[in-house]
Design an enzyme around this catalytic site. Structure first.
Site, PDB file in Angstrom:
ATOM      1  N   ARG A 222       0.916   2.212   2.138  1.00 43.36           N
ATOM      2  CA  ARG A 222       0.109   3.376   2.510  1.00 43.36           C
ATOM      3  C   ARG A 222      -0.478   3.972   1.237  1.00 43.36           C
ATOM      4  O   ARG A 222       0.116   3.848   0.147  1.00 43.36           O
ATOM      5  CB  ARG A 222       0.980   4.433   3.213  1.00 43.36           C
ATOM      6  CG  ARG A 222       1.362   4.102   4.631  1.00 43.36           C
ATOM      7  CD  ARG A 222       0.180   4.239   5.597  1.00 43.36           C
ATOM      8  NE  ARG A 222       0.547   4.017   6.977  1.00 43.36           N
ATOM      9  CZ  ARG A 222       0.343   2.884   7.656  1.00 43.36           C
ATOM     10  NH1 ARG A 222      -0.207   1.851   7.066  1.00 43.36           N
ATOM     11  NH2 ARG A 222       0.674   2.795   8.936  1.00 43.36           N
ATOM     12  N   HIS A 269      -8.517  -0.676   4.644  1.00 37.74           N
ATOM     13  CA  HIS A 269      -7.337  -0.690   5.540  1.00 37.74           C
ATOM     14  C   HIS A 269      -7.487  -1.749   6.637  1.00 37.74           C
ATOM     15  O   HIS A 269      -7.416  -1.442   7.831  1.00 37.74           O
ATOM     16  CB  HIS A 269      -7.102   0.706   6.146  1.00 37.74           C
ATOM     17  CG  HIS A 269      -5.706   0.880   6.693  1.00 37.74           C
ATOM     18  ND1 HIS A 269      -5.043   2.090   6.694  1.00 37.74           N
ATOM     19  CD2 HIS A 269      -4.837  -0.006   7.258  1.00 37.74           C
ATOM     20  CE1 HIS A 269      -3.842   1.942   7.244  1.00 37.74           C
ATOM     21  NE2 HIS A 269      -3.708   0.674   7.596  1.00 37.74           N
TER      22      HIS A 269
HETATM   23  P1  NDP Z   1      10.197  -2.416   8.124  1.00 37.93           P
HETATM   24  O1  NDP Z   1      10.731  -1.127   8.665  1.00 37.93           O
HETATM   25  O2  NDP Z   1      10.493  -3.654   8.870  1.00 37.93           O
HETATM   26  O3  NDP Z   1      10.738  -2.621   6.635  1.00 37.93           O
HETATM   27  C1  NDP Z   1      10.694  -1.600   5.696  1.00 37.93           C
HETATM   28  C2  NDP Z   1      11.371  -2.062   4.421  1.00 37.93           C
HETATM   29  O4  NDP Z   1      11.178  -1.064   3.414  1.00 37.93           O
HETATM   30  C3  NDP Z   1      12.873  -2.266   4.564  1.00 37.93           C
HETATM   31  O5  NDP Z   1      13.276  -3.370   3.819  1.00 37.93           O
HETATM   32  C4  NDP Z   1      13.434  -0.977   3.963  1.00 37.93           C
HETATM   33  O6  NDP Z   1      14.730  -1.108   3.382  1.00 37.93           O
HETATM   34  C5  NDP Z   1      12.442  -0.723   2.863  1.00 37.93           C
HETATM   35  N1  NDP Z   1      12.502   0.687   2.460  1.00 37.93           N
HETATM   36  C6  NDP Z   1      12.308   1.795   3.221  1.00 37.93           C
HETATM   37  N2  NDP Z   1      12.498   2.908   2.507  1.00 37.93           N
HETATM   38  C7  NDP Z   1      12.852   2.501   1.265  1.00 37.93           C
HETATM   39  C8  NDP Z   1      13.207   3.172   0.086  1.00 37.93           C
HETATM   40  N3  NDP Z   1      13.265   4.513   0.018  1.00 37.93           N
HETATM   41  N4  NDP Z   1      13.535   2.445  -1.003  1.00 37.93           N
HETATM   42  C9  NDP Z   1      13.520   1.095  -0.946  1.00 37.93           C
HETATM   43  N5  NDP Z   1      13.181   0.378   0.157  1.00 37.93           N
HETATM   44  C10 NDP Z   1      12.846   1.083   1.244  1.00 37.93           C
HETATM   45  O7  NDP Z   1       8.621  -2.201   7.952  1.00 37.93           O
HETATM   46  P2  NDP Z   1       7.461  -3.289   8.069  1.00 37.93           P
HETATM   47  O8  NDP Z   1       7.780  -4.414   7.174  1.00 37.93           O
HETATM   48  O9  NDP Z   1       7.170  -3.592   9.493  1.00 37.93           O
HETATM   49  O10 NDP Z   1       6.198  -2.442   7.548  1.00 37.93           O
HETATM   50  C11 NDP Z   1       6.183  -1.879   6.260  1.00 37.93           C
HETATM   51  C12 NDP Z   1       4.936  -0.983   6.092  1.00 37.93           C
HETATM   52  O11 NDP Z   1       3.753  -1.762   5.985  1.00 37.93           O
HETATM   53  C13 NDP Z   1       4.614  -0.033   7.238  1.00 37.93           C
HETATM   54  O12 NDP Z   1       5.460   1.098   7.247  1.00 37.93           O
HETATM   55  C14 NDP Z   1       3.164   0.323   6.952  1.00 37.93           C
HETATM   56  O13 NDP Z   1       3.108   1.440   6.092  1.00 37.93           O
HETATM   57  C15 NDP Z   1       2.637  -0.898   6.202  1.00 37.93           C
HETATM   58  N6  NDP Z   1       1.605  -1.616   6.986  1.00 37.93           N
HETATM   59  C16 NDP Z   1       0.329  -1.668   6.483  1.00 37.93           C
HETATM   60  C17 NDP Z   1      -0.658  -2.342   7.155  1.00 37.93           C
HETATM   61  C18 NDP Z   1      -2.019  -2.475   6.581  1.00 37.93           C
HETATM   62  O14 NDP Z   1      -2.938  -2.926   7.271  1.00 37.93           O
HETATM   63  N7  NDP Z   1      -2.230  -2.130   5.339  1.00 37.93           N
HETATM   64  C19 NDP Z   1      -0.391  -2.998   8.442  1.00 37.93           C
HETATM   65  C20 NDP Z   1       0.977  -2.906   8.857  1.00 37.93           C
HETATM   66  C21 NDP Z   1       1.929  -2.219   8.155  1.00 37.93           C
HETATM   67  P3  NDP Z   1      16.024  -1.560   4.266  1.00 37.93           P
HETATM   68  O15 NDP Z   1      15.850  -3.045   4.448  1.00 37.93           O
HETATM   69  O16 NDP Z   1      17.172  -1.234   3.422  1.00 37.93           O
HETATM   70  O17 NDP Z   1      15.932  -0.786   5.549  1.00 37.93           O
HETATM   71  C1  OXD Z   2       0.066  -0.426  10.555  1.00 38.79           C
HETATM   72  C2  OXD Z   2      -1.288  -0.294  10.049  1.00 38.79           C
HETATM   73  O1  OXD Z   2       0.954   0.228  10.018  1.00 38.79           O
HETATM   74  O2  OXD Z   2      -2.233  -0.654  10.773  1.00 38.79           O
HETATM   75  O3  OXD Z   2       0.252  -1.195  11.509  1.00 38.79           O
HETATM   76  O4  OXD Z   2      -1.497   0.152   8.924  1.00 38.79           O
END
Ligand code: NDP
Ligand code: OXD
Length: 306
Positions: A222, A269
């Site tokens: 983000r 995005h």
């Molecule tokens: P998940 O919830 O599956 O995974 C999140 C990961 O981040 C986990 O490994 C978690 O750790 C880790 N994490 C969370 N908080 C922290 C922290 N404070 N310190 C270290 N690690 C942390 O999410 P997704 O993989 O599905 O998605 C990740 C992000 O990708 C979304 O939230 C979104 O913002 C972004 N996204 C962007 C898109 C785009 O088009 N640009 C599209 C889709 C998503 P743990 O394993 O310990 O829980």
């Molecule tokens: C998502 C995105 O989080 O579109 O799925 O950014």
């Protein structure tokens, strides 16, 4: 009892059609045509309606996105379940984008694009195949999918999360204390953590200083993760390039210096999005689970913010 959809309209029309076929007893409303607000049981949205408090019988709020930060969790009543989007097409799209960006950075493409525009024939240093060390912040659904797609290229892989994980073929790190050690071994650093108070501004001058000389970053998490002024200073120093897909303000304002920096590639995005059909399938399957009294898939844990 109704389903209220509040997001992009083309996808909404596809959802409406699929809901009519697979959940014919659940009327489907497309915002702003909300119907009777007291009848709304489920909401599927990118952002919350301003008058959310008027939907007194909502039970589940489905994010149309994998991320939920744009929904402002603090405004969602405690008894409403929040579910994020888990959809194979969204994961596949992210894998494509990040693989493209990693390969482009490994092969120095931002500099070649710049040279092309200036009509300069300037071969750069060629890197040994598979030699860039690639690190992923976030070992969740998307981070792990990206890592397994990158493995066949032979890049040494590392990953960082909140809790310790064991991902085959990946050197794993956990927690803020381990962040400097983790980034010190990343020639390409990918941000795929959710935006929470703990990760806000995490791509900042301290982190950039801990990256090796010549490193590059990819931000597909983000915009709130990145401190733009710190990135520009680091790109004018020891970082080589950045690929950015997400921004604090979207659309990115025309006057923002990120637009014109020669070492930045940016996209609006588009790294990935849920496919309309797959997204509808995921939500419909969860509504069936809810009706059977089963636990929903993709529930957000509010205390963690993701
Ligand atoms: P998940 O919830 O599956 O995974 C999140 C990961 O981040 C986990 O490994 C978690 O750790 C880790 N994490 C969370 N908080 C922290 C922290 N404070 N310190 C270290 N690690 C942390 O999410 P997704 O993989 O599905 O998605 C990740 C992000 O990708 C979304 O939230 C979104 O913002 C972004 N996204 C962007 C898109 C785009 O088009 N640009 C599209 C889709 C998503 P743990 O394993 O310990 O829980
Ligand atoms: C998502 C995105 O989080 O579109 O799925 O950014």
């Amino acid at each position: 009892m109704t389903f209220l959809y509040k997001s992009e309209t083309v996808r909404g029309a596809i959802w409406q059609h699929m809901f009519a076929e697979q959940l014919p007893d659940l009327p489907f409303c497309i915002w702003p045509d909300t119907g009777d607000k007291d009848a709304v049981r489920y909401i599927g949205a990118w952002t919350l309606p301003d008058d959310l408090h008027q939907y007194t019988n909502v039970k589940v709020l489905f994010s149309v996105a994998a991320g939920v930060d744009q929904l402002d969790i603090t405004r969602i009543p405690e008894h409403v379940q929040l579910v994020r989007m888990l959809e194979p097409g969204l994961t596949a799209g992210m894998v494509e984008y990040v693989t493209m960006a990693v390969l482009a950075l490994h092969r120095g493409m931002p500099a070649y694009l710049h040279s092309q525009r200036a009509r300069v024939w300037q071969p750069g240093r060629s890197r040994r195949p598979g030699s860039s060390r690639v690190g992923v912040m976030g070992l969740g659904v998307l981070g792990c999918a990206v890592l397994s797609a990158l493995a066949p290229f032979g890049f040494p892989l590392r990953g960082w999360g909140r809790t310790q994980r064991d991902v085959p073929g990946v050197e794993c790190f956990a927690g803020m204390d381990a962040l400097p050690d983790f980034v010190a071994g990343c020639d390409v650093l990918i941000c795929l953590v959710p935006l929470t108070p703990q990760t806000q501004g995490i791509l900042n001058a301290d982190l950039f200083a801990a990256l090796p000389a010549g490193a590059a970053i990819i931000n597909v998490g983000r915009g709130g993760h990145l401190v733009g002024a710190d990135l520009i200073a680091a790109l004018d120093g020891h970082l080589s390039a950045a690929v950015l897909d997400v921004f604090d303000a979207e659309p990115l304002p025309p006057e923002d210096p990120l637009w014109s920096h020669p070492r930045i590639w940016l996209t609006p995005h588009i790294a990935s999005t849920s496919q309309p059909e797959g997204g509808a399938e995921a939500v419909i399957a969860n509504i069936h689970r809810d009706r059977r009294g089963e636990k929903l898939v993709g529930l957000v844990e509010r205390h963690r913010g993701y």
